[in-house]
Write an enzyme that holds these catalytic residues in place. Structure first.
Site, PDB file in Angstrom:
ATOM      1  N   ASP A 886       0.477  -1.759   0.230  1.00 40.54           N
ATOM      2  CA  ASP A 886      -0.279   0.085   0.176  1.00 40.54           C
ATOM      3  C   ASP A 886       0.917   1.557  -0.011  1.00 40.54           C
ATOM      4  O   ASP A 886       1.921   1.547  -0.600  1.00 40.54           O
ATOM      5  CB  ASP A 886      -0.674  -0.237   1.458  1.00 40.54           C
ATOM      6  CG  ASP A 886      -1.928   0.552   0.873  1.00 40.54           C
ATOM      7  OD1 ASP A 886      -2.163   1.511   0.610  1.00 40.54           O
ATOM      8  OD2 ASP A 886      -3.284   0.086   1.230  1.00 40.54           O
ATOM      9  N   HIS A 951      -3.974   6.258   2.830  1.00 41.35           N
ATOM     10  CA  HIS A 951      -4.812   5.537   2.333  1.00 41.35           C
ATOM     11  C   HIS A 951      -3.819   3.559   2.450  1.00 41.35           C
ATOM     12  O   HIS A 951      -4.907   3.346   3.466  1.00 41.35           O
ATOM     13  CB  HIS A 951      -4.121   4.930   0.928  1.00 41.35           C
ATOM     14  CG  HIS A 951      -5.313   3.494   0.230  1.00 41.35           C
ATOM     15  ND1 HIS A 951      -4.869   2.750   0.057  1.00 41.35           N
ATOM     16  CD2 HIS A 951      -5.996   4.383  -0.532  1.00 41.35           C
ATOM     17  CE1 HIS A 951      -5.521   2.016  -0.337  1.00 41.35           C
ATOM     18  NE2 HIS A 951      -6.358   2.769  -1.142  1.00 41.35           N
ATOM     19  N   SER A1277     -10.692  -0.192  -2.085  1.00 39.84           N
ATOM     20  CA  SER A1277      -9.388  -0.491  -1.356  1.00 39.84           C
ATOM     21  C   SER A1277      -9.945  -1.008   0.247  1.00 39.84           C
ATOM     22  O   SER A1277      -9.108  -1.665   0.946  1.00 39.84           O
ATOM     23  CB  SER A1277      -8.956   0.893  -1.390  1.00 39.84           C
ATOM     24  OG  SER A1277      -8.546   0.831  -2.513  1.00 39.84           O
TER      25      SER A1277
END
Length: 1503
Positions: A886, A951, A1277
């Site tokens: 990620d 994220h 996601s």
């Protein structure tokens, strides 16, 4: 990937034009090497490694040896081993050695080619960035025979050519290996004179000769007498023909860009009369109806007004049907403004030269040798021949005769003085070689003052020389009484290239000064391609040279190169619009410079055609049909001039939203004409669509000429999904500049005939008439009765004494053709009075004369049934390691504190080093590393595992985060934030970067490290363009993880609701769709009139007043020009004095209106959106998003009062029905295999609260001061780590289970969903909603090992290197394996069948289940089949006597050709195995062909 904007400017004396060309390029520098991955398989060589900085940066010695050996083979003889080894070390950036054997290196093209020949090398493929979640000409421009192809789609591409016909006997058009024509084809091919017929390659051929005038030099059939159509057709899609040449010249493999495509030819050009408007329109009409995909038209004429240009009109209708038209620019160069086919919806092609030329040496008797250009295939027998000057051998002494003799004009030379001689002639007209040969001469040397860049074919020994060489020859002739010479046979030489053909028509665009033309350049000089047997090579009298191939030059030859590339691009992207394909071609062009041609872009447009790059342009400038109408209105087309193009009088410019900016068109290039007396300020508004890596950032680089200021806002574009659109503005400013005295003068010769009736096209629009038709010869030549009636009524009004029968017969005779298939018009011979009368009729849109042309994303866990009190195996859970690839992690977050954790599991072999801005690891966060293999600086990120984007922190905490009580975002979504397995460990692999996205090389490095380190589960919320598994780093990496018993869970992507938009669809991956939970964040808006509306979004601000002034963005524009931009609240479009202290109502086009409004003093923003409002955008100031109906209420209120008021209240959390599938979640069917269902399962991905980074504001927008430990995000996601967490949860109970067993347990225990949730059913949610606690005890599992997946790959057609690159070994041979059984050759928990369109469908699935429930148990089958489908299972009961016992069964699915309801494309079936304690569900999906695309503007950021 970097977003570069190239601004190339041209100042043409008084023209002073600025051309703004925007190119979207991969990162390049002066070095000609690009980044590649060299893949060597599983076998790791004995490593004597050169250790660089750390263990992750080991450069393997065997890799160095391989590359150094290649470098030595390519270097000069003096290159020694030490030098080559040093160069190899410098080139290799990373060695993959822990789980498979590969290296990343910077390589030149020739090094790539050499490496592919090395035995150890399985594959060499180029690096790509991801998002979070011949004729010699083709080789010259980079489209080799080995270029990657989508053969299945390519075979469905139909290219239509409007030309001189075709030669069906040519090898270029043989149909060996071709199946029947595509089902979309509606055309025909009838028997014609001298025409051998069509086949499965040449699927259609027609001719149009509507004036019915006899052409004595041609044949009334589609056969090609001229050779031009055969040449252009074979250039586009001709079969590969080895050893093609013209008498040994230009030898090689003649082939088209898309040799697997089909061709349909429409003959509209004739030997004597050329190419008529009426024939051209007839052909467009037929081609559009027939179902072509691309139209190539190497014709043109000097027409300025589009509404009277048959090609502009025909191509506009083609555009409406999704057909791209490519056309030649014309051969009137180098004259300025000589461009033909300049309508912006046409791709206009200039001609460039390739790196070869055909030259002949001329040896003179005095020992001097000169060189000429041309194709001379004759070997002369003598050493020397007498040489004379044509001027000296005139037939008489008459002054005119002697002048004609200088040019060797027929009848001017004395045969007795020419016989046996070589003759020097000056060029005036073609054919001097024919004249000389005809009276006994040996050959011809022609002196020309034209630029000699293309080769004329000579019918006898001959060459063409420039004037300096001419002076040498004439001086020699005059210096001796016995001048001699010999012309040597032509040789092929290499020359610098590309260059622009001197003949190629130049800009500026004569139709509008706002659009750059030509669009692009492609090879058009000395092109070898197939030819007709019906004409000699020169077509001159006395020429006996005939050949299957010939060499031609012209923009006619350049045009099919671009048409072929358009077809090539369409084969990869069949749903792309004509404008998208055009944009891809233009923005990826190889740059050319003014050094090539002083007219710059007026000569070559955006540059040289670059086919392979055009397939993957990154961003595209897309425009639909309506956008071109806005452009036409902007440039002054109204009324009938507009109607003739659009096909409807109802199109009214005043009722349309005006196009934005200087050119009112989203064009890939920009052009500005400077004002000579006043400063120039021009604004361009552009929208780009992301078709590259889903999460990507493009940065602008501006180059402006002296005296010109060019600015771009914003300077960076950040994308979060494929298909996302972002806007930017370009402003060009310049002061007046000095002008010299050079002028461009234009002359005109007009001609008229004696006949008072001329051919016209009478245009009636799109509404097709009721056809009671008079048939003439065949269906293509029907005369429509309504057309006869219209014209007859006109004739009768002009001849009141006549009768209707008489005028009806006259009308029948006058009308030559009825256009009825795609539009409504007719061609007729009309007098001027008839034209005037017709123009007065309501149903008539236009009448114009015929013209001839010449050739050319912590409520979610509770919602899905995993409460904090769920049973756990804590000892094992603490040994589970989840690895996330990620954007990094925030180690300070409470989610990753290690209070109560013991040391890492003993299996952990990873590490955590000291990094910049990174506080380090602990016993919870046991590993963190980053990969930035390309070494490029990212100014928006930090070179460490720290998460700058938020994220990675969000996804990691969702999967494995500790319990954090009272977590919320400013009081919203309050609860306990936690992961599925809070006792598990986490390892973070940063492979995604703020500016540049997620690169293949970094992803592979992350996979290799994670596998080596000992993770149990990999979660990867990254995706990209769907690719073959052998080119997909996530598919390859996850296959290697599978081999080590590691399950990989991946996001499906955020490109929904578009069908077949899935990423990460390999069957060994668990592919996750995003569902919504039962909460939504809404804000109430009170209006001053007492009405209340509700919007969606996260607004954490309490209003300080009861009401605020409310304005519409469009009403506070800085000026009238900016109103169209202010409607969307674009930056710089609104007046700050009119916005300060107010709420602003904006329409949604791009994210960030709240930032713009706040930035100029506004209080807040109400945004209207047409998209599905199922996810909440976080606002950086008071704000909310409303739907269109609420938007209408607001605008109506604003318009109803002089002082509109409103207030936006702080967001509240509401309960809503759930689950549902998010509109953005990517849908099936599986683009990689029609036999496996994807997505696999759905999990919460809408408005998910989880931990966040302190390094980024909540919105990331300029001016946002909101920072938080938590954030609310949406996207697949966010769904992916939910399933990754469940996989870890299941594994904590069953640590010995394989990845396939865990996957099966999750899928077969899913909570059922149905089409009431989403009409695309399983294509939206797979097996259903994830059900964590049920997954722990599934009863039965469908298990599959590595070999099972290899059998699947073989079944799907993977062989050789494409298989080897996935499995990591060349030794795997499909032919030596036991074939996988059944329809899908895989023991998958779900089943999928695609129906045959024409025949009944039967699919047999063979499955094996393993008992993991009660040792002694019986499972009975229940089948649910959709109407029209029969599903049977044998046996209907499965008896187990022990644990881990396996049982086989067979499912047979039978469907009629048209199951009902026919309108339902997805049919849901179900197999349930049920025991007293367990229910094991397996969806069976049956789907039909014919899916369309669901439009969705993804404007809210999804992850």
């Amino acid at each position: 990937m970097e977003w570069q904007m190239r601004f190339l400017c041209f100042f043409s004396h008084q023209l002073l034009l600025i051309h703004v060309l925007i190119g979207l390029l991969a990162v390049t520098g002066e070095d000609q090497s690009d980044l590649y991955i060299v893949y060597l398989g599983d076998k790791i060589e004995n490593r004597n490694s050169a250790i660089l900085e750390d263990n992750d940066s080991v450069i393997d010695q065997s890799h160095i040896q391989i590359l150094s050996s290649v470098k030595r083979s390519l270097g000069n003889p003096q290159t020694n081993a030490a030098t080559a080894e040093t160069e190899a070390k410098d080139s290799i950036l990373y060695s993959y050695t822990k789980s498979f054997n590969a290296f990343a290196a910077s390589l030149s093209k020739i090094e790539v080619e050499k490496l592919t020949q090395v035995d150890q090398v399985l594959s060499v493929f180029p690096n790509q960035y991801y998002k979070l979640c011949t004729t010699k000409s083709w080789d010259f421009i980079g489209l080799s025979q080995t270029a990657r192809r989508d053969l299945r789609t390519e075979s469905d591409i139909i290219v239509g050519l409007l030309d001189t016909g075709i030669t069906p006997e040519s090898e270029s058009f043989k149909d060996t290996g071709f199946g029947p024509p595509p089902t979309k084809w509606r055309g025909s091919c009838k028997p014609y004179a001298n025409f051998s017929g069509c086949n499965n390659k040449l699927i259609g051929a027609k001719y149009f000769k509507l004036d019915r005038k006899n052409d004595p030099l041609d044949i009334l059939s589609p056969v090609d007498v001229d050779g031009h159509g055969t040449h252009t057709s074979s250039t586009i899609l001709g079969n590969p023909i080895a050893n093609a040449s013209l008498y040994g010249l230009a030898e090689g493999t003649a082939r088209g860009a898309v040799p697997n495509a089909r061709v349909a030819v429409y003959k509209v050009c004739w030997m004597s009369s050329g190419c008529s408007n009426i024939d051209i329109l007839a052909a467009f009409d037929a081609a559009i109806y027939d179902g072509v995909d691309v139209l190539s038209i190497s014709l043109g004429g000097a027409v300025i007004n589009y509404s009277s240009d048959a090609i502009a009109i025909g191509s506009f209708h083609a555009l409406k049907r999704g057909i791209i038209t490519v056309a030649a620019a014309g051969n009137d160069g180098p004259n300025l403004a000589s461009i033909n086919n300049h309508a912006p919806w046409i791709t206009t092609v200039a001609a460039s030269g390739i790196n070869r030329q055909f030259r002949s040496n001329v040896e003179l008797g005095n020992g001097k040798t000169v060189s000429g250009i041309g194709v001379d295939t004759f070997e002369l027998e003598k050493k020397l021949y007498p040489l004379v000057n044509g001027a000296d051998v005139a037939i008489d002494n008459n002054k005119t005769t002697k002048e004609n003799a200088r040019f060797c004009i027929d009848g001017s030379l004395n045969p007795t003085k020419v016989k046996g001689m070589l003759v020097y002639c000056q060029l005036l007209i073609w054919g001097a070689d024919s004249v000389v040969k005809g009276i006994g001469g040996i050959g011809t040397i022609i002196g020309s003052d034209e630029f000699l860049d293309s080769a004329q074919i000579f019918m006898a020994p001959g060459t063409m020389v420039n004037y300096s060489v001419s002076d040498i020859i004439t001086s020699y002739i005059q210096s001796t009484r016995k001048s001699e010479a010999v012309i040597q046979k032509t040789q092929e030489i290499e020359i610098p290239a590309p260059f622009i053909g001197s003949f190629s028509s130049r800009g500026p665009n004569p139709g509008t000064d706002r659009i750059l033309k030509p669009d692009i350049a492609a090879p058009g000089v000395d092109i070898l391609a197939s030819y007709t047997p019906l004409q000699s090579l020169t077509g001159l009298k006395g020429d006996t040279q005939f050949s299957k191939f010939t060499i031609m030059s012209g923009t006619s030859m350049a045009c099919p190169h671009v048409a072929g590339v358009a077809a090539y691009v369409k084969s990869f992207h069949p749903d792309w619009s004509p404008s998208a394909i055009k944009s891809a071609i233009l923005t990826t062009a190889k740059p050319m410079s003014r050094k090539l041609d002083r007219l710059g872009e007026f000569a070559y447009g955006t540059g040289q055609l670059n086919p392979l790059e055009a397939v993957s342009p990154g961003l595209i400038y897309d425009s639909d049909y309506n956008a071109y109408i806005q452009f036409l209105c902007h440039v002054g087309y109204t009324g009938s001039s507009l109607a003739v193009l659009t096909g409807s009088k109802s199109t009214n410019c005043s009722s349309l939203i005006p196009g934005l900016g200087h050119d009112a068109l989203n064009y890939p290039s920009m052009q500005v004409k400077l004002n000579l007396q006043r400063p120039t300020r021009t604004i361009f508004h552009r929208t780009v669509t992301n078709v590259g890596a889903a999460v990507s950032v493009y940065n602008a680089s501006v180059t402006a000429p002296t005296g010109v200021e060019i600015s771009v806002k914003p300077m960076s574009l950040s994308f979060t999904s494929t298909g996302q659109k972002l806007n930017f503005t370009v402003v060009v400013k310049a002061n007046p500049m000095p002008v010299n005295t050079t002028r461009v003068l234009s002359g005109l010769l007009a001609a008229s005939g004696d006949d008072q009736s001329n051919l016209y096209v009478v245009y009636l629009g799109d509404q097709l008439v009721n056809k009671d038709s008079l048939h003439l010869e065949d269906d293509d030549f029907m005369i429509d009765q309504s057309h006869i009636q219209i014209l007859a009524s006109v004739k009768l009004s002009l001849e009141p004494l006549s009768t209707y029968d008489i005028v009806e017969n006259e009308a029948k005779e006058s009308i030559l053709y009825s256009y009825t298939k795609s539009f409504n018009a007719f061609a007729a011979k009309l007098s001027k009075d008839e034209v005037d009368k017709l123009m007065e009729m309501d149903q008539v849109l236009s009448v114009y004369p015929n013209q001839y042309h010449k050739l050319h994303t912590t409520k979610s866990w509770d919602f899905i049934g995993l409460p904090q009190t769920a049973r756990r195996n804590l000892k094992v859970e603490s040994n589970i390691i989840v690895g996330l690839l990620d954007s990094g992690i925030t180690p300070e977050s409470e989610s990753f504190k290690d209070t109560g954790f013991g040391p890492p599991p003993t299996k952990w072999t990873g590490s955590c080093k000291q990094y910049a801005n990174f506080s380090g690891c602990n016993n919870k966060l046991i590993g963190a590393t980053y990969y930035k293999v390309d070494g490029r600086d990212d100014r928006n990120d930090i070179l460490s595992p720290v998460d700058v984007q938020g994220h990675g922190t969000h996804t990691s905490s969702t999967a494995v985060g500790n319990h954090i009580a009272n977590a919320s975002l400013y009081g919203l979504a309050k609860g306990t934030a936690r992961g599925a397995v809070p006792s598990a460990r986490v390892a973070a692999y940063k492979v995604c970067w703020a500016s540049l996205g997620c690169s293949d090389v970094d992803i592979l490095a992350g996979f290799i490290a994670a596998i080596h380190d000992g993770v149990d589960v990999i979660s990867i919320s990254i995706g990209g363009i769907s690719r073959r598994y052998s080119y997909d780093s996530i598919a390859i990496g996850s296959f290697h993880a599978l081999k080590k018993g590691i399950i990989t869970v991946a996001a499906a992507g955020n490109d929904g609701p578009t069908l077949a938009s899935l990423s990460n669809h390999a069957p060994w991956l668990v592919t996750i769709a995003a569902s919504g939970i039962n909460r939504q964040f809404r804000s109430k808006v009170d209006l001053g009139n007492g009405q209340t509306v509700s919007g969606i979004g996260v607004d954490a601000f309490e209003p300080k007043q009861k009401l605020y002034p409310l304005v519409n963005g469009i009403d506070v524009a800085t000026n009238d020009t900016e109103k169209s931009s202010a409607r969307f609240c674009f930056a710089y479009s609104m007046d700050p004095t009119k916005v300060k202290g107010k709420l602003v109502y904006c329409q949604l086009l791009i994210r960030g209106a709240d930032s713009v409004v706040k930035g100029i003093g506004g209080v807040g923003t109400i945004v209207e959106s047409e998209q599905s409002l199922d996810t909440a955008q976080i606002f950086m100031a008071p704000g909310t998003m409303v739907n269109k109906s609420d938007g209408n209420i607001i605008t109506s209120y604003i318009n109803s009062t002089r002082e509109p008021l409103a207030v936006i209240y702080k967001s509240q959390e509401l309960e809503i029905p759930a689950p549902f599938i998010a509109s953005f979640s990517s849908r099936g069917p599986n683009p990689g295999s029609k036999r496996t269902l994807k997505p696999d399962i759905a999990a919460p991905g809408v408005d998910i609260l989880a931990s966040y980074t302190p390094l980024k504001s909540l919105t990331g927008l300029e001016g946002d001061t909101q920072f938080s430990k938590f954030s609310i995000l949406s996207g697949t996601s966010m769904a992916c780590p939910h399933v990754a967490g469940v996989a870890a949860y299941v594994k904590s109970f069953h640590p010995s289970w394989s990845p396939s067993a865990i996957k099966s347990a999750i899928l077969t225990s899913a909570t059922p969903m149905n089409r009431r949730v989403d009409r695309l059913a399983e294509f939206s949610y797979g097996a259903g909603q994830v059900n964590p606690q049920e997954a722990v005890s599934p009863g039965l599992i469908y298990d599959t090992n590595r070999m099972g997946y290899i059998q699947f790959l073989c079944h799907e057609g993977y062989t050789g290197s494409s298989l080897a690159v996935i499995v990591g070994s060349k030794s795997v041979n499909c032919s030596s394996l036991i074939p996988g059984l059944g329809h899908d050759a895989l023991n998958y928990p779900t089943m999928q069948v695609k129906l045959d369109k024409y025949h009944p469908t039967t699919a047999v699935f063979r499955r094996t289940v393993t008992n993991v429930g009660d040792p002694v148990s019986i499972y009975n089958a229940t089948i649910k089949a959709p109407k029209g489908v029969n599903i049977s299972v044998k046996p209907m009961s499965l008896f187990f006597s022990r644990s881990r016992q396996k049982r086989n069964f067979t499912i047979v699915v039978k469907a009629s050709r048209k199951p009902i309801p026919a309108s339902t494309k997805v049919h849901s079936g179900l197999l349930i195995w049920k025991s007293p304690r367990h229910v094991v569900r397996s969806p069976i999906v049956i789907y039909q062909e014919g899916f369309g695309k669901y439009k969705n503007k993804i404007l809210i950021k999804h992850y």
